[in-house]
Motif scaffolding. Sequence first.
Motif, PDB file in Angstrom:
ATOM      1  N   ASP A 293       0.612  -1.154   0.078  1.00 38.46           N
ATOM      2  CA  ASP A 293       0.003  -0.276  -0.115  1.00 38.46           C
ATOM      3  C   ASP A 293       1.118   1.208  -0.217  1.00 38.46           C
ATOM      4  OD1 ASP A 293      -1.645  -2.347   0.345  1.00 38.46           O
ATOM      5  OD2 ASP A 293      -3.643  -0.739   1.035  1.00 38.46           O
ATOM      6  N   ASP A 294       1.954   1.276   0.966  1.00 38.33           N
ATOM      7  CA  ASP A 294       2.739   2.575   0.912  1.00 38.33           C
ATOM      8  C   ASP A 294       3.101   3.112  -0.845  1.00 38.33           C
ATOM      9  OD1 ASP A 294       1.915   2.120   3.866  1.00 38.33           O
ATOM     10  OD2 ASP A 294       3.596   1.887   4.659  1.00 38.33           O
ATOM     11  N   LEU A 295       4.162   2.158  -0.834  1.00 36.39           N
ATOM     12  CA  LEU A 295       4.401   2.033  -2.530  1.00 36.39           C
ATOM     13  C   LEU A 295       3.483   2.451  -3.823  1.00 36.39           C
ATOM     14  CD1 LEU A 295       6.401  -0.845  -2.637  1.00 36.39           C
ATOM     15  CD2 LEU A 295       7.755   1.207  -1.451  1.00 36.39           C
ATOM     16  N   LEU A 296       2.489   1.611  -3.823  1.00 35.89           N
ATOM     17  CA  LEU A 296       1.049   1.964  -4.956  1.00 35.89           C
ATOM     18  C   LEU A 296       0.532   3.175  -4.172  1.00 35.89           C
ATOM     19  CD1 LEU A 296       0.331   1.480  -7.012  1.00 35.89           C
ATOM     20  CD2 LEU A 296      -0.624  -0.665  -6.102  1.00 35.89           C
ATOM     21  N   LEU A 297      -0.127   3.435  -3.327  1.00 35.74           N
ATOM     22  CA  LEU A 297      -1.022   5.047  -2.800  1.00 35.74           C
ATOM     23  C   LEU A 297      -0.068   5.870  -2.939  1.00 35.74           C
ATOM     24  CD1 LEU A 297      -2.952   3.921   0.078  1.00 35.74           C
ATOM     25  CD2 LEU A 297      -3.784   3.833  -1.647  1.00 35.74           C
ATOM     26  N   LEU A 314      -9.720   0.487  -3.713  1.00 36.86           N
ATOM     27  CA  LEU A 314      -8.299   1.326  -2.818  1.00 36.86           C
ATOM     28  C   LEU A 314      -7.986   0.790  -1.831  1.00 36.86           C
ATOM     29  CD1 LEU A 314      -7.644   4.038  -2.984  1.00 36.86           C
ATOM     30  CD2 LEU A 314      -9.191   5.056  -1.420  1.00 36.86           C
ATOM     31  N   GLY A 315      -6.797   0.391  -1.295  1.00 39.69           N
ATOM     32  CA  GLY A 315      -6.176  -0.206  -0.321  1.00 39.69           C
ATOM     33  C   GLY A 315      -6.120  -1.961  -0.479  1.00 39.69           C
ATOM     34  N   ARG A 316      -5.836  -2.143   0.084  1.00 36.97           N
ATOM     35  CA  ARG A 316      -4.811  -3.787   0.332  1.00 36.97           C
ATOM     36  C   ARG A 316      -3.962  -4.650  -0.916  1.00 36.97           C
ATOM     37  NH1 ARG A 316     -10.557  -2.780   1.614  1.00 36.97           N
ATOM     38  NH2 ARG A 316     -10.705  -5.412   0.347  1.00 36.97           N
ATOM     39  N   TYR A 317      -3.212  -4.005  -1.079  1.00 37.71           N
ATOM     40  CA  TYR A 317      -2.558  -3.906  -2.200  1.00 37.71           C
ATOM     41  C   TYR A 317      -1.298  -5.565  -1.527  1.00 37.71           C
ATOM     42  CZ  TYR A 317      -4.825  -0.013  -4.357  1.00 37.71           C
ATOM     43  OH  TYR A 317      -5.492   0.134  -4.532  1.00 37.71           O
ATOM     44  N   ALA A 318      -1.177  -6.840  -2.403  1.00 39.27           N
ATOM     45  CA  ALA A 318      -0.506  -7.920  -1.123  1.00 39.27           C
ATOM     46  C   ALA A 318       0.266  -8.167  -2.592  1.00 39.27           C
ATOM     47  CB  ALA A 318      -1.203  -8.104  -0.549  1.00 39.27           C
ATOM     48  N   LEU A 319       1.462  -8.612  -2.171  1.00 43.02           N
ATOM     49  CA  LEU A 319       2.693  -9.486  -2.884  1.00 43.02           C
ATOM     50  C   LEU A 319       2.460 -10.950  -2.468  1.00 43.02           C
ATOM     51  CD1 LEU A 319       5.079 -10.217  -5.019  1.00 43.02           C
ATOM     52  CD2 LEU A 319       6.382  -9.086  -3.165  1.00 43.02           C
ATOM     53  N   GLY A 323       2.455 -13.806  -6.617  1.00 44.68           N
ATOM     54  CA  GLY A 323       2.707 -12.666  -7.450  1.00 44.68           C
ATOM     55  C   GLY A 323       2.000 -11.505  -6.471  1.00 44.68           C
ATOM     56  N   VAL A 324       1.859 -10.595  -7.412  1.00 40.35           N
ATOM     57  CA  VAL A 324       0.900  -9.488  -6.583  1.00 40.35           C
ATOM     58  C   VAL A 324      -0.642  -9.539  -6.646  1.00 40.35           C
ATOM     59  CG1 VAL A 324       2.457  -7.477  -6.976  1.00 40.35           C
ATOM     60  CG2 VAL A 324       0.893  -8.177  -8.737  1.00 40.35           C
ATOM     61  N   CYS A 325      -0.849  -9.276  -5.624  1.00 36.16           N
ATOM     62  CA  CYS A 325      -2.979  -9.479  -6.047  1.00 36.16           C
ATOM     63  C   CYS A 325      -3.181  -9.405  -7.461  1.00 36.16           C
ATOM     64  CB  CYS A 325      -3.696  -9.317  -4.735  1.00 36.16           C
ATOM     65  SG  CYS A 325      -3.320  -7.569  -4.500  1.00 36.16           S
ATOM     66  N   ASP A 360       4.268  -4.568 -15.360  1.00 35.19           N
ATOM     67  CA  ASP A 360       5.298  -5.726 -15.010  1.00 35.19           C
ATOM     68  C   ASP A 360       6.044  -4.674 -14.181  1.00 35.19           C
ATOM     69  OD1 ASP A 360       3.513  -7.885 -15.011  1.00 35.19           O
ATOM     70  OD2 ASP A 360       5.030  -8.375 -16.913  1.00 35.19           O
ATOM     71  N   GLY A 361       6.602  -3.636 -15.332  1.00 35.36           N
ATOM     72  CA  GLY A 361       7.780  -2.739 -15.073  1.00 35.36           C
ATOM     73  C   GLY A 361       7.435  -2.044 -14.136  1.00 35.36           C
ATOM     74  N   LEU A 362       6.576  -1.563 -13.424  1.00 37.74           N
ATOM     75  CA  LEU A 362       5.903  -0.414 -12.421  1.00 37.74           C
ATOM     76  C   LEU A 362       5.896  -1.220 -11.018  1.00 37.74           C
ATOM     77  CD1 LEU A 362       5.397   2.384 -11.383  1.00 37.74           C
ATOM     78  CD2 LEU A 362       2.805   1.742 -11.619  1.00 37.74           C
ATOM     79  N   VAL A 363       5.416  -2.834 -11.398  1.00 34.88           N
ATOM     80  CA  VAL A 363       5.348  -3.462  -9.888  1.00 34.88           C
ATOM     81  C   VAL A 363       7.056  -3.751 -10.173  1.00 34.88           C
ATOM     82  CG1 VAL A 363       5.279  -5.474  -9.191  1.00 34.88           C
ATOM     83  CG2 VAL A 363       3.181  -4.407 -10.644  1.00 34.88           C
ATOM     84  N   LEU A 364       8.002  -4.343 -10.947  1.00 33.66           N
ATOM     85  CA  LEU A 364       9.385  -4.348 -10.675  1.00 33.66           C
ATOM     86  C   LEU A 364       9.526  -2.882 -10.018  1.00 33.66           C
ATOM     87  CD1 LEU A 364      11.231  -5.899 -11.138  1.00 33.66           C
ATOM     88  CD2 LEU A 364      11.879  -5.446 -13.403  1.00 33.66           C
ATOM     89  N   GLN A 365      10.047  -1.876 -10.371  1.00 31.47           N
ATOM     90  CA  GLN A 365      10.197  -0.666 -10.306  1.00 31.47           C
ATOM     91  C   GLN A 365      10.514  -0.066  -7.928  1.00 31.47           C
ATOM     92  OE1 GLN A 365       9.223   2.674 -11.964  1.00 31.47           O
ATOM     93  NE2 GLN A 365       9.787   4.481 -10.237  1.00 31.47           N
TER      94      GLN A 365
END
Length: 420
Positions: A293-297, A314-319, A323-325, A360-365
């Motif tokens: 959450d902190d990274l994505l928000l 909005l929120g509750r984003y997990a790996l 992989g990512v949810c 994938d590029g943004l998630v990798l970052q």
Amino acid sequence: MNAIKQLLDWAGPKGIKLNGIAPERIPGRGIGLVATREIQPKEVILEIPLACLRTLETVPKSLVRKLPPKISVHGLLAANLALDSTGSQHEAAWNAVCPSPEDLSTAPLVWPQELQDLLPSAARNLLEKQKAKYAKDWAGARPVMEAAAVVDMTAVAVETQSTTQSEIPQGGPTQAQQSTVDSLEAKYRHAWLLVNTRTFYYTNAKLKKRNRDDHLALQPVADLFNHTDADAGEHQGACSVTFDYRGFQFSATRPYTAGEEVHICYGRHGNDKLLVEYGFAMDGNRWDEVLLDDLLLARLDDRQKEALEEAGFLGRYALDRDGVCYRTQVAVRQVCCKPGEWRRFVMGADDGESSQGEVDGLVLQMLREYLQTAVKVSDKIVTMVAGRPEQRDMLSSRWRQIQELLRLHIERLECRVVGT
């Protein structure tokens, strides 16, 4: 008398039946339950009668009347444990095998603030909720604990005749009594953690009127089962648990050989949940996850957040290990995709394949960024002197697990993202 033998000597006449298992001290895991012979699937290996449970009904009515009417069952059971100074036959046998305050020192609730501040965000969020729950229960139990301490001090003073009448506590707490508040709270907090880490889901007519989180019961012997991340239905290690009007029954779901530890599953919990609630984190936990959450928000503007909230994402984003949810996939596309494309993906009209490379590029970052943070926190913990060594070790272990999960998926994404 040996603590385990004392428990078993008490358990048998009370109707507790152990079939092919016995308590045994296990290095690094306290006391667990171990197979004493070959056990076959579906064998009932432990039965606990209802009469042996510690529930709302077993808390003395004299104590219940002194506590706030709306105090939780958790708080009631903890007060009952904390105020039992001598121990009935029931409590004495059970208390002898319960974890000590030192055994429970890895629970973040008792960590110094400096270590609590370094928990991963998911664990910090869980801890804040736990601290609020504990504070409410302690506020209700504190007057009773302090009153009991005054009574004890007075009784000792009169019995030993070492204190004059003017020195016997009268009315509110004296300065000397006030100095004991920390020790009283430590005693209550230990009891509260015992309840938190060792209760089973249980309900009856009275408990149905309470919040589901308050459907609790303590049961001797069964609370010695250690945790596994394998579900009972997967035939990989967890016992199945049932209860009815007779009590609780624990059955094997796979074969066991003599000497093998038998487990139950506390739930499909990630390591942040296990750490906060039980004071441990499992290496290789199949249900572990990292909150993003902190990274994505931080990458979303107000308009994007509003759109996600309206869509329920909005929120509750997990790996996790896979992989990512899906929630993360939706949110990242708010940054990568045009509004129309994003809406089509949310509605299921677009499979998102055309934008997957950018996602994938943004998630990798983000994962690389989080890995850098995790390494820095781990390095900081090594230099700290706050808290106990086992607390710092547990915190370091949690961040190591996070690093391992991040590195796993960074490697996977690097193989997919062109030009990295």
